[in-house]
Design an enzyme around this catalytic site. Structure first.
Site, PDB file in Angstrom:
ATOM      1  N   ARG A 275       7.157  81.265  12.539  1.00  0.00           N
ATOM      2  CA  ARG A 275       6.999  81.964  11.253  1.00  0.00           C
ATOM      3  C   ARG A 275       8.253  82.737  10.868  1.00  0.00           C
ATOM      4  NH1 ARG A 275       1.467  84.332  12.869  1.00  0.00           N
ATOM      5  NH2 ARG A 275       1.847  83.120  14.740  1.00  0.00           N
TER       6      ARG A 275
ATOM      7  N   GLU B   7       1.093  88.328  28.971  1.00  0.00           N
ATOM      8  CA  GLU B   7      -0.023  88.917  29.718  1.00  0.00           C
ATOM      9  C   GLU B   7      -0.167  88.199  31.075  1.00  0.00           C
ATOM     10  OE1 GLU B   7      -3.451  88.868  27.287  1.00  0.00           O
ATOM     11  OE2 GLU B   7      -4.667  90.009  28.732  1.00  0.00           O
TER      12      GLU B   7
HETATM   13  P1  AMP Z   1       5.204  89.766  20.710  1.00  0.00           P
HETATM   14  O1  AMP Z   1       6.295  89.060  21.490  1.00  0.00           O
HETATM   15  O2  AMP Z   1       4.076  90.236  21.603  1.00  0.00           O
HETATM   16  O3  AMP Z   1       5.745  90.876  19.838  1.00  0.00           O
HETATM   17  O4  AMP Z   1       4.493  88.672  19.790  1.00  0.00           O
HETATM   18  C1  AMP Z   1       5.190  88.217  18.724  1.00  0.00           C
HETATM   19  C2  AMP Z   1       4.673  86.958  18.073  1.00  0.00           C
HETATM   20  O5  AMP Z   1       3.331  86.591  18.407  1.00  0.00           O
HETATM   21  C3  AMP Z   1       4.698  87.242  16.589  1.00  0.00           C
HETATM   22  O6  AMP Z   1       5.889  86.754  16.050  1.00  0.00           O
HETATM   23  C4  AMP Z   1       3.491  86.551  16.045  1.00  0.00           C
HETATM   24  O7  AMP Z   1       3.878  85.315  15.495  1.00  0.00           O
HETATM   25  C5  AMP Z   1       2.560  86.350  17.232  1.00  0.00           C
HETATM   26  N1  AMP Z   1       1.442  87.301  17.243  1.00  0.00           N
HETATM   27  C6  AMP Z   1       1.164  88.222  18.193  1.00  0.00           C
HETATM   28  N2  AMP Z   1       0.051  88.922  17.901  1.00  0.00           N
HETATM   29  C7  AMP Z   1      -0.393  88.454  16.715  1.00  0.00           C
HETATM   30  C8  AMP Z   1      -1.511  88.777  15.836  1.00  0.00           C
HETATM   31  N3  AMP Z   1      -2.400  89.717  16.143  1.00  0.00           N
HETATM   32  N4  AMP Z   1      -1.613  88.101  14.688  1.00  0.00           N
HETATM   33  C9  AMP Z   1      -0.730  87.136  14.354  1.00  0.00           C
HETATM   34  N5  AMP Z   1       0.327  86.780  15.110  1.00  0.00           N
HETATM   35  C10 AMP Z   1       0.497  87.419  16.281  1.00  0.00           C
END
Ligand code: AMP
Length: 173
Positions: free
Chosen positions: A58, A95
């Site tokens: 995205r 996780e």
């Molecule tokens: P992180 O590395 O944990 O910050 O996760 C980042 C990526 O996971 C983001 O760029 C989102 O595309 C996806 N993501 C994580 N949590 C969500 C959520 N609750 N809703 C939508 N996309 C999410």
């Protein structure tokens, strides 16, 4: 424009307990999409950004629109094994287990000013890894611009060296 109106909450996707932030209504609306891209780019209009790095997948959509607005190039940060030439790689904790992102080694030149763009920050793991890649190429990160911040996960803590700009802050689930 209230961009939050264009984000759809989908409970229990992709697994129980997660509220997925679905951005497809925003993507489908020409005015909301343009406003999001404008606001993501705005703070960096005079930062001399050479390239925008967008994180698969995205981050590609918003990153390319922001790059166009800043008259900058676009660099894809991808999942492993997708890029055909020499890459740099960085891993981050999930996780359960780890994940990796890759970027072409020649995508960012020494001293290049880079703006990192993605749709959402949750734990901040993927963004921190993307920033590591840019560091490996001696690029200079001028900021990180994101549509949605899940504040309750405090992903910012992993990015405290950087200017982090977010358009929609979600306080709690
Ligand atoms: P992180 O590395 O944990 O910050 O996760 C980042 C990526 O996971 C983001 O760029 C989102 O595309 C996806 N993501 C994580 N949590 C969500 C959520 N609750 N809703 C939508 N996309 C999410």
């Amino acid at each position: 424009m209230d961009l939050e109106r264009y984000i759809r909450d989908v409970p229990d996707f992709p697994k129980p307990g997660i509220i997925f932030k679905d951005i497809t209504p925003l993507l489908a609306d020409p005015a909301a999409l343009a406003a999001a891209a404008d606001h993501l780019a705005e703070p960096y209009a005079d930062a001399g950004v050479d390239v925008v790095a967008g994180i698969e997948s995205r981050g590609f959509i918003f990153g390319a629109l922001v790059a166009e607005r800043l008259s900058a190039g676009f660099v894809p940060v991808r999942k492993p094994g997708k890029l055909p030439c020499e890459t740099v790689a960085a891993s981050y904790e999930l996780e359960y287990g780890t994940d990796t992102v890759e970027m072409h080694r020649d995508a960012v030149a020494e001293g290049h000013k880079v703006l990192v763009v993605d749709d959402l920050i949750a734990t901040g793991g993927s963004l921190a890894a993307a920033c590591k890649l840019i560091g490996q190429c001696s690029g200079q990160i001028v900021g990180i611009s994101l549509l949605i911040e899940l504040c309750f996960l405090n992903g910012r803590a992993k990015l405290d060296k950087y200017d982090v700009h977010t358009l929609i802050q979600v306080a709690g689930e």
